[in-house]
Design an enzyme around this catalytic site. Structure first.
Site, PDB file in Angstrom:
ATOM      1  N   CYS A  20      28.960  36.965  35.637  1.00  0.00           N
ATOM      2  CA  CYS A  20      30.352  36.922  36.083  1.00  0.00           C
ATOM      3  C   CYS A  20      31.176  38.156  35.713  1.00  0.00           C
ATOM      4  O   CYS A  20      31.896  38.692  36.551  1.00  0.00           O
ATOM      5  CB  CYS A  20      31.031  35.668  35.556  1.00  0.00           C
ATOM      6  SG  CYS A  20      31.001  35.511  33.752  1.00  0.00           S
ATOM      7  N   HIS A  73      37.765  37.386  31.116  1.00  0.00           N
ATOM      8  CA  HIS A  73      36.470  37.754  30.541  1.00  0.00           C
ATOM      9  C   HIS A  73      36.130  39.235  30.708  1.00  0.00           C
ATOM     10  O   HIS A  73      34.986  39.604  30.975  1.00  0.00           O
ATOM     11  CB  HIS A  73      35.349  36.877  31.122  1.00  0.00           C
ATOM     12  CG  HIS A  73      34.100  36.919  30.267  1.00  0.00           C
ATOM     13  ND1 HIS A  73      32.874  36.564  30.763  1.00  0.00           N
ATOM     14  CD2 HIS A  73      33.908  37.283  28.982  1.00  0.00           C
ATOM     15  CE1 HIS A  73      31.968  36.698  29.800  1.00  0.00           C
ATOM     16  NE2 HIS A  73      32.590  37.128  28.712  1.00  0.00           N
TER      17      HIS A  73
END
Length: 106
Positions: A20, A73
């Site tokens: 991701c 993130h």
């Protein structure tokens, strides 16, 4: 339905990274994830480089309001946080997932 199909844009080729954070870095910067400094999700490998400009920074510099809600993130500490990369309104959970700890390497 046929008319909708005929007039619609179709995205038939796309490329993503295996996880991701690299994919998100590429989408945010328009650069390959390795150039953006992100090639994994752990041990500091998810920290977007300070020199990278995000699409949020481009929008903000051109008078748009920017916000991110959910998963970032790409770094939890300065200068990697979303508010350091062009987002004015920020509501994200830290780490790579809700159950993960803050980024140790930032």
């Amino acid at each position: 339905m046929d008319n909708l199909y005929d007039v619609s844009a179709r995205f038939t080729q796309y490329h993503v990274s295996p996880t991701c954070a690299p994919t998100r870095a590429a989408l945010m910067t328009g650069h390959h994830s390795n150039r953006a400094g992100v090639w994994h999700t752990v041990n500091g490998r998810s920290l977007i480089l300070d020199r990278e400009t995000t699409i949020a920074q481009v929008f903000k510099d051109n008078g748009y309001a920017t916000g991110i809600f959910g998963k970032w993130h790409l770094g939890d500490n300065y200068p990697f946080r979303p508010e350091d990369k062009g987002f004015e309104e920020v509501l994200v959970h830290s780490g790579g997932g809700v159950e993960q700890a803050l980024d140790y390497w930032g």
